[in-house]
Motif scaffolding. Structure first.
Motif, PDB file in Angstrom:
ATOM      1  N   ARG A  63       0.828  -1.220   0.000  1.00  0.00           N
ATOM      2  CA  ARG A  63       0.000   0.000   0.000  1.00  0.00           C
ATOM      3  C   ARG A  63       0.859   1.266   0.000  1.00  0.00           C
ATOM      4  O   ARG A  63       0.328   2.366  -0.034  1.00  0.00           O
ATOM      5  N   GLY A  93      -9.891  -7.696   2.045  1.00  0.00           N
ATOM      6  CA  GLY A  93     -11.028  -6.781   2.113  1.00  0.00           C
ATOM      7  C   GLY A  93     -12.059  -7.364   3.071  1.00  0.00           C
ATOM      8  O   GLY A  93     -11.818  -8.393   3.716  1.00  0.00           O
ATOM      9  N   ASP A  94     -13.203  -6.742   3.163  1.00  0.00           N
ATOM     10  CA  ASP A  94     -14.263  -7.243   4.052  1.00  0.00           C
ATOM     11  C   ASP A  94     -15.074  -8.291   3.293  1.00  0.00           C
ATOM     12  O   ASP A  94     -15.901  -7.962   2.437  1.00  0.00           O
ATOM     13  N   THR A 102     -20.832  -2.847   1.234  1.00  0.00           N
ATOM     14  CA  THR A 102     -19.378  -2.679   1.094  1.00  0.00           C
ATOM     15  C   THR A 102     -19.029  -1.192   1.152  1.00  0.00           C
ATOM     16  O   THR A 102     -19.610  -0.384   0.435  1.00  0.00           O
ATOM     17  N   GLU A 103     -18.089  -0.858   2.020  1.00  0.00           N
ATOM     18  CA  GLU A 103     -17.664   0.541   2.158  1.00  0.00           C
ATOM     19  C   GLU A 103     -16.746   0.918   0.985  1.00  0.00           C
ATOM     20  O   GLU A 103     -15.903   0.118   0.572  1.00  0.00           O
ATOM     21  N   SER A 105     -14.342   2.896   1.132  1.00  0.00           N
ATOM     22  CA  SER A 105     -12.963   2.894   1.658  1.00  0.00           C
ATOM     23  C   SER A 105     -12.352   1.491   1.584  1.00  0.00           C
ATOM     24  O   SER A 105     -11.148   1.340   1.356  1.00  0.00           O
ATOM     25  N   ASP A 106     -13.186   0.464   1.759  1.00  0.00           N
ATOM     26  CA  ASP A 106     -12.702  -0.915   1.682  1.00  0.00           C
ATOM     27  C   ASP A 106     -12.316  -1.279   0.241  1.00  0.00           C
ATOM     28  O   ASP A 106     -11.297  -1.922   0.003  1.00  0.00           O
ATOM     29  N   GLU A 109      -8.975   0.576  -0.468  1.00  0.00           N
ATOM     30  CA  GLU A 109      -7.831  -0.028   0.222  1.00  0.00           C
ATOM     31  C   GLU A 109      -7.445  -1.358  -0.431  1.00  0.00           C
ATOM     32  O   GLU A 109      -6.256  -1.635  -0.645  1.00  0.00           O
ATOM     33  N   THR A 110      -8.439  -2.173  -0.776  1.00  0.00           N
ATOM     34  CA  THR A 110      -8.164  -3.481  -1.377  1.00  0.00           C
ATOM     35  C   THR A 110      -7.553  -3.323  -2.764  1.00  0.00           C
ATOM     36  O   THR A 110      -6.611  -4.034  -3.128  1.00  0.00           O
ATOM     37  N   ALA A 153     -14.962  -6.321  -3.013  1.00  0.00           N
ATOM     38  CA  ALA A 153     -13.664  -5.630  -2.986  1.00  0.00           C
ATOM     39  C   ALA A 153     -12.547  -6.558  -3.464  1.00  0.00           C
ATOM     40  O   ALA A 153     -11.711  -6.181  -4.293  1.00  0.00           O
ATOM     41  N   TYR A 154     -12.542  -7.772  -2.965  1.00  0.00           N
ATOM     42  CA  TYR A 154     -11.482  -8.734  -3.310  1.00  0.00           C
ATOM     43  C   TYR A 154     -11.556  -9.144  -4.777  1.00  0.00           C
ATOM     44  O   TYR A 154     -10.557  -9.099  -5.502  1.00  0.00           O
TER      45      TYR A 154
END
Length: 236
Positions: A63, A93-94, A102-103, A105-106, A109-110, A153-154
């Motif tokens: 990151r 991710g979540d 799903t956010e 931000s997630d 980030e992912t 996300a993933y």
């Protein structure tokens, strides 16, 4: 004879550790990419006990683009014979929420870690790998959406990674660049990433590491291929 030096990112645990261990046992000299010194040193001790020639470890935080630049500089200086990069590191991710919950931000980030970071590291090491007529192998999941497992996300981050591999493979062929890139989907594997899930059809880290090593050492050209070690199948 070309040196057999491999960098495996996220090699301190999970699939990355299994790949590093089995490649090492098959004659590759291993460089570990990890974020944490303590975990890296523990993995090195375990790998050496298994008879693996570990050259060292490099701090890689996907990151952090400045960190990636520094890591690439260190690799060029210390491991100039690098001829294989295994992009294994990533974050889940979540995985517990549907797309509605799903956010943003997630997602960001992912993508930052799994796609942007992986691309940045690959790009930074491409001149060295090209010089050594090397290979890049990405550990990922299919871009096609599975009805059984599809954390947004993933899956989105890995789909972007798969597109990267496809584009690069075509460019390498068109420009006659002596570099090979392909994608491997290990299939359902019991790891920390999925909370050590162990359902029917799941494989362990050792099995996946062995199969991946056989693939990498098979002497064939896999330019641009998406290879599934163990496809996801519906259990009756």
């Amino acid at each position: 004879m070309k040196e057999k030096i491999v960098l495996v990112t996220g090699a301190n645990k999970g699939i990355g550790f299994g790949i590093a261990k089995n490649l090492g046992k098959s004659g590759w000299q291993v460089v570990i990419g990890a974020r944490d010194e303590q975990r890296a040193e523990k993995a090195i001790d375990e790998l050496k006990s298994a008879g693996v020639n570990v050259l060292g470890w490099v701090n890689i935080e996907l990151r952090d683009l400045a960190n990636i630049e520094q890591a690439a500089k260190e690799i060029n200086e210390k491991y100039a014979g690098l001829s294989l990069l295994v992009n294994n590191a990533g974050i889940p991710g979540d995985m517990s929420v549907d797309s509605l919950h799903t956010e943003i931000s997630d997602i960001k980030e992912t993508l930052d870690v799994n796609f942007i970071g992986t691309f940045a590291l690959t790009k930074a090491l491409m001149p060295l790998l090209t010089k050594n007529e090397g290979r890049i192998v990405n550990v990922t999941v299919p871009s096609e959406i599975s009805p059984y497992w599809h954390p947004l996300a993933y899956v989105a981050s890995k789909a972007a990674q798969n597109a990267m591999v496809g584009v690069m493979a075509i460019e390498f062929q068109q420009s006659n660049t002596p570099l090979e890139i392909f994608t491997v989907h290990p299939g359902p594997t019991t790891t920390d990433l999925n909370g050590n899930m162990a359902l029917p059809g799941f494989h362990d880290i050792e099995t996946v590491g062995q199969k991946m090593t056989e693939l990498i050492n098979d002497g064939k050209n896999h330019q641009g291929e998406f290879i599934e070690l163990y496809p996801i199948v519906k259990e009756d």
